[in-house]
Structures are given as C-alpha cells and as structure tokens.
Design a protein around this motif. Structure first.
Motif, PDB file in Angstrom:
ATOM      1  N   ARG A   1       0.849  -1.211   0.000  1.00 33.90           N
ATOM      2  CA  ARG A   1       0.000   0.000   0.000  1.00 33.90           C
ATOM      3  C   ARG A   1       0.876   1.251   0.000  1.00 33.90           C
ATOM      4  NH1 ARG A   1      -3.131  -2.956   3.865  1.00 33.90           N
ATOM      5  NH2 ARG A   1      -4.751  -4.020   2.698  1.00 33.90           N
TER       6      ARG A   1
ATOM      7  N   ASP B   1       2.602   3.242  -2.975  1.00 34.39           N
ATOM      8  CA  ASP B   1       1.919   4.345  -3.636  1.00 34.39           C
ATOM      9  C   ASP B   1       2.698   5.645  -3.414  1.00 34.39           C
ATOM     10  OD1 ASP B   1       0.088   5.797  -4.979  1.00 34.39           O
ATOM     11  OD2 ASP B   1      -1.492   5.655  -3.491  1.00 34.39           O
ATOM     12  N   THR B   2       3.000   5.925  -2.139  1.00 37.26           N
ATOM     13  CA  THR B   2       3.733   7.153  -1.812  1.00 37.26           C
ATOM     14  C   THR B   2       5.164   7.084  -2.333  1.00 37.26           C
ATOM     15  OG1 THR B   2       2.422   7.243   0.192  1.00 37.26           O
ATOM     16  CG2 THR B   2       4.344   8.683   0.112  1.00 37.26           C
TER      17      THR B   2
ATOM     18  N   ASN C   1       6.510   5.230  -4.782  1.00 39.28           N
ATOM     19  CA  ASN C   1       6.594   5.298  -6.250  1.00 39.28           C
ATOM     20  C   ASN C   1       6.272   6.694  -6.777  1.00 39.28           C
ATOM     21  OD1 ASN C   1       7.465   2.716  -6.976  1.00 39.28           O
ATOM     22  ND2 ASN C   1       5.411   1.851  -6.813  1.00 39.28           N
ATOM     23  N   ARG C   2       5.345   7.366  -6.076  1.00 38.39           N
ATOM     24  CA  ARG C   2       4.993   8.728  -6.494  1.00 38.39           C
ATOM     25  C   ARG C   2       6.234   9.629  -6.452  1.00 38.39           C
ATOM     26  NH1 ARG C   2      -0.273  10.876  -6.227  1.00 38.39           N
ATOM     27  NH2 ARG C   2      -0.927   9.050  -5.078  1.00 38.39           N
TER      28      ARG C   2
ATOM     29  N   ASP D   1      -0.322   0.450  -7.778  1.00 36.00           N
ATOM     30  CA  ASP D   1      -0.392   1.916  -7.667  1.00 36.00           C
ATOM     31  C   ASP D   1       0.094   2.629  -8.930  1.00 36.00           C
ATOM     32  OD1 ASP D   1       2.136   0.818  -6.196  1.00 36.00           O
ATOM     33  OD2 ASP D   1       2.700   2.839  -6.842  1.00 36.00           O
TER      34      ASP D   1
ATOM     35  N   SER E   1      -2.586   2.360 -11.565  1.00 34.07           N
ATOM     36  CA  SER E   1      -3.715   3.200 -11.179  1.00 34.07           C
ATOM     37  C   SER E   1      -3.406   4.690 -11.420  1.00 34.07           C
ATOM     38  CB  SER E   1      -4.008   2.931  -9.702  1.00 34.07           C
ATOM     39  OG  SER E   1      -4.980   3.788  -9.243  1.00 34.07           O
ATOM     40  N   ARG E   2      -2.174   5.075 -11.109  1.00 36.14           N
ATOM     41  CA  ARG E   2      -1.833   6.489 -11.297  1.00 36.14           C
ATOM     42  C   ARG E   2      -1.775   6.844 -12.783  1.00 36.14           C
ATOM     43  NH1 ARG E   2       1.382   6.638  -7.678  1.00 36.14           N
ATOM     44  NH2 ARG E   2       3.414   6.586  -8.665  1.00 36.14           N
TER      45      ARG E   2
ATOM     46  N   ARG F   1      -7.744  -1.201  -5.826  1.00 32.38           N
ATOM     47  CA  ARG F   1      -7.663  -0.029  -6.715  1.00 32.38           C
ATOM     48  C   ARG F   1      -8.456  -0.202  -8.007  1.00 32.38           C
ATOM     49  NH1 ARG F   1      -3.156   2.498  -4.321  1.00 32.38           N
ATOM     50  NH2 ARG F   1      -1.648   1.017  -3.494  1.00 32.38           N
TER      51      ARG F   1
END
Ligand code: SAM
Length: 232
Positions: free
Chosen positions: A29, A32-33, A35-36, A71, A74-75, A105
């Motif tokens: 989970r 997400d942060t 990889n961003r 993620d 999804s992004r 997601r």
C-alpha cells in the motif's frame, strides 16, 4: 557498502512466500507514496507513453507486467483520464498477495489479473503498449530473458521497463528519506536491497544488448528506462 557491483545474491523480504502478510500488505500500500516520489513515471508518461497512445487516435489497451500493489497502473490510468485519452489498463501479477492489494484499486477501465507474462502471451492477447516498474532488478538471467521476450511479443507498440539506477547518492537519500514511512513495512530493508540489486544504465545497456533492440535512458534522477518496440 560496496555499490560498484550489483549484489544479485540479496533476496528481498517481500520475495519470501512466508513473509509476514500484514507487513507485506502495508508495504504494497505504501509503495503508492514511494513510487509517487521516486519512480519518475510522470516524466515517462509525458515523454513516452502518452505520445505513443495519442498517436493511435483510438482507444488503447496497455499492459503493466508485474503490477504488484497496482499503484503505478492506477496512477497512469488517472493521468490518461486527466489528459483525455481513452485507455483500458490491465495489470498482471502471479502473486496473490499483491493482487489482493491491487484489487483495492480496481475501477472502470482498470483491471488486475492473476497471471504472468508467459501465460498471457500464450493466450494470444495483445496490447498497444507494455510497461513494467521495478521488475527488472528482481529477475535472474533466465527470467530476464523470458520477461523481455514476453513483453515484446505482447505489444504491437512501445515497451517501457522502468527501474531504479544503483548508486551511492540514491542509497543515502533513500535510507534517510524512507524513515517516516518505514514503520510496519519492509520498505527500508527491501528498498535498500533493491538499490543494491539494481543496474547502472551502462550495465543494463550491456545486458539488454543480447535481448533484442533496446534503448536505455535515464528519464529522471536515479532511474533507468529500457525502451523497446513490440513485435506482436
Ligand atoms: C517489486 S514488484 C514491483 C511491483 C510494482 N510494479 C511496483 O512498482 O510497485 C515485482 C513484481 O513482478 C512480478 N513478476 C515478476 N515476473 C513476472 C512475470 N513474468 N509476469 C508477471 N509478473 C511478474 C512479481 O510477482 C512481483 O510482484
């Protein structure tokens, strides 16, 4: 810490089928942060994937091989919507633990499947573009060969494999930067091991030279990107 050579003996905690499932889910989970911040996909989307999909001038289908917690897929799906492109996204991963997180997601136009690249290739399904993130450094020699070959066979357009670039600065910055996010996860141990397993751009270039025609770029700091042309 000797980062001059890839340390391919290192195993990541998340690659152990018996690892703590709660810590693994939390790790997936929080990717997400992470990889961003680190993955550079914003640049790769704008420079490579978006132009390739826009040129089709019709709805596109994109495959993410080894989509993990989903993620990145999804992004990218959100970026495509924002940019007015109609794209159907399929993420595949044979690991049921990753799929369970990715399925949180799922939404219209975004699907995750429990399969691998070889099985999907054998099924005859084909895509307008194939991508991956953080898969290359996990693979041994034989796995890398079949993964790359599958990715080219599954795409009749662009193929993009993004990964970390190994280096002392990347290692130091990640070790310090991950502290606020690491609690209850494998993010620190596995992230640092990932960096030690990763390629430098010239190494990846040399490795891929025997696997078809690939261009290896550095799209963002501490990132490598292998760009190929599908032959579906
Ligand atoms: C470190 S994870 C990366 C997950 C995600 N892409 C991300 O960036 O967070 C690598 C994933 O690749 C998957 N994988 C490895 N080889 C694969 C293959 N041939 N087909 C599909 N998935 C594969 C593994 O199961 C694993 O979940």
């Amino acid at each position: 810490m000797d980062l001059r050579r890839r340390d391919t003996e290192l195993r990541e905690l998340m690659d152990d089928p018996d690892c703590d499932p709660a810590a693994l889910a939390q790790t997936l989970r929080r990717f997400d942060t992470v990889n961003r911040v680190v993955s550079g996909w914003g640049t790769v989307w704008r420079r490579h994937l978006r132009p390739a999909l826009a040129r089709l001038d019709r709805p596109a289908r994109v495959l993410d091989i080894g989509s993990g917690g989903g993620d990145v897929t999804s992004r990218l799906a959100r970026a495509a919507e924002r940019d007015g492109l109609r794209v159907e996204w399929v993420g595949i991963d044979p690991d049921p633990r990753a799929l369970a997180v990715a399925n949180e997601r799922t939404r219209a136009g975004l699907e995750f499947r429990s399969t691998d690249s070889a099985a999907l290739r054998a099924s005859g399904e084909r895509f307008d573009a194939v991508i991956s993130n953080h898969v290359l450094h996990h693979l041994g020699d034989a796995e890398l060969r079949s993964f790359l070959d599958d990715s080219l066979a599954l795409s009749d357009g662009i193929v993009l494999h993004a990964d970390i670039e190994r280096g002392r600065v990347a290692y130091g910055l990640y070790a310090a930067g991950i502290v606020p996010l690491q609690r209850g996860t494998f993010l620190r141990t596995d992230g640092l091991r990932s960096i030690r397993r990763s390629y430098r751009a010239p190494e990846l270039r040399a490795e891929l030279a025997s696997h078809g025609t690939w261009h290896v770029l550095r799209p963002a700091p501490f990132r490598v990107l292998a760009v190929g042309s599908g032959r579906a």
